[in-house]
Design an enzyme around this catalytic site. Structure first.
Site, PDB file in Angstrom:
ATOM      1  N   ASP A  67       0.815  -1.209   0.000  1.00 29.02           N
ATOM      2  CA  ASP A  67       0.000   0.000   0.000  1.00 29.02           C
ATOM      3  C   ASP A  67       0.850   1.261   0.000  1.00 29.02           C
ATOM      4  OD1 ASP A  67       0.961  -0.180   2.640  1.00 29.02           O
ATOM      5  OD2 ASP A  67      -0.926  -1.006   3.371  1.00 29.02           O
ATOM      6  N   ASN A 135      -7.410  -3.295  14.515  1.00 26.40           N
ATOM      7  CA  ASN A 135      -8.783  -3.585  14.112  1.00 26.40           C
ATOM      8  C   ASN A 135      -8.865  -4.730  13.104  1.00 26.40           C
ATOM      9  OD1 ASN A 135      -7.804  -2.408  11.797  1.00 26.40           O
ATOM     10  ND2 ASN A 135      -9.208  -0.655  11.797  1.00 26.40           N
ATOM     11  N   HIS A 137      -7.050  -5.059  10.285  1.00 26.91           N
ATOM     12  CA  HIS A 137      -6.795  -4.770   8.878  1.00 26.91           C
ATOM     13  C   HIS A 137      -5.471  -5.379   8.423  1.00 26.91           C
ATOM     14  CE1 HIS A 137      -4.617  -0.934  10.229  1.00 26.91           C
ATOM     15  NE2 HIS A 137      -3.738  -1.502   9.416  1.00 26.91           N
ATOM     16  N   GLU A 142      -9.516  -2.037   5.556  1.00 28.27           N
ATOM     17  CA  GLU A 142     -10.154  -1.782   6.841  1.00 28.27           C
ATOM     18  C   GLU A 142     -11.384  -2.679   7.032  1.00 28.27           C
ATOM     19  OE1 GLU A 142      -8.577  -0.072   8.844  1.00 28.27           O
ATOM     20  OE2 GLU A 142      -7.971   1.915   8.181  1.00 28.27           O
TER      21      GLU A 142
END
Length: 266
Positions: A67, A135, A137, A142
């Site tokens: 990314d 979380n 990811h 996400e």
């Protein structure tokens, strides 16, 4: 999913680096998927040290990063282009043209399509290194991400923005959008190596390994992959319900590998 539990973050980095080095040693022209963030830094330091002592060469390796932030150019100190150059590429013999990252500037839709095409043109990723967010990811996929998603633009959650805020100076522009490999793209890697350390990752690790496959925890999609290795330290493993079984399986795996030679065909 193979769960490897080690003592601490240093041992986790050594173990992960050894897996990457074995991959490159067995297939010198490997295509590696790479990650950024704080967790892989110790792994990259191990790779650089191995290269400097002549234990491995990356001269034929190609890499694709997961990314990049949208809105940062390659020279920005918080861009992942800059991160990878400073922490890895500048210290290895990998040719510059063989290292690829999503482009965080220009037309992001075209950049996403071009990145997918480049991965396919390279023959796909042999081994993908991943971290995991609090979380759940992976990459910048996400919670709520499609488990079949491809490289695309993705908005960052408040939790991710808060976690990454420490990397930006007060008042400095912090991107709220990214371009990221999709979960579907990641799952096409032939082998996946996920590294998680520290108590802050324990809840996400437990959800990934033992929870349902769900977009609420994007990393849980790795349960569907046939060859995923999870390397965790003791702190990140505290939420695992079946931790004793994973330790037993790890011992059995090591025993079988030690005996492997006796089963070799003449």
């Amino acid at each position: 999913m193979q769960v490897v539990i080690v003592a601490d973050a240093e041992a986790a980095a050594r173990t992960s680096a050894a897996i990457l080095i074995e991959q490159v040693s067995n297939k010198p022209d490997s295509v590696l998927g790479l990650a950024t963030g704080s967790t892989p830094l110790a792994v990259y330091a191990q790779l650089v040290a191995a290269y400097r002592r002549g234990a491995v060469s990356f001269a034929k390796v190609s890499t694709f990063n997961l990314d990049e932030y949208l809105g940062l150019n390659a020279e920005h100190p918080q861009s992942y282009h800059y991160y990878m150059h400073e922490h890895l590429f500048a210290h290895l013999d990998i040719p510059a043209q063989n290292s690829h990252l999503p482009q965080g500037w220009g037309d992001p839709w075209q950049a996403a399509a071009d990145y997918e095409n480049a991965i396919q043109a390279a023959g796909g990723i042999d081994l993908q290194l991943l971290g995991i967010g609090r979380n759940g990811h992976i990459g910048f996929n996400e919670p709520g991400s499609s488990l079949a998603s491809r490289t695309r633009i993705k908005a960052l959650t408040p939790a991710t923005l808060e976690d990454n805020q420490r990397f930006f100076a007060a008042g400095e522009f912090q991107p709220t959008l990214s371009i990221t490999m999709g979960i579907g793209t990641i799952l096409e890697a032939r082998k996946i190596l996920l590294l998680a350390t520290g108590a802050a990752k324990a809840e996400a690790v437990a959800a990934m390994v033992e929870g349902p496959v769900s977009a609420a925890c994007p990393a849980s999609a790795l349960q569907l992959h046939p060859q995923t290795i999870l390397v965790v330290d003791e702190a990140a493993a505290v939420g695992l319900q079946y931790v004793d079984y994973y330790r037993q399986a790890q011992r059995e795996q090591e025993r079988l590998l030690a005996q492997r030679g006796q089963y070799a065909q003449p």
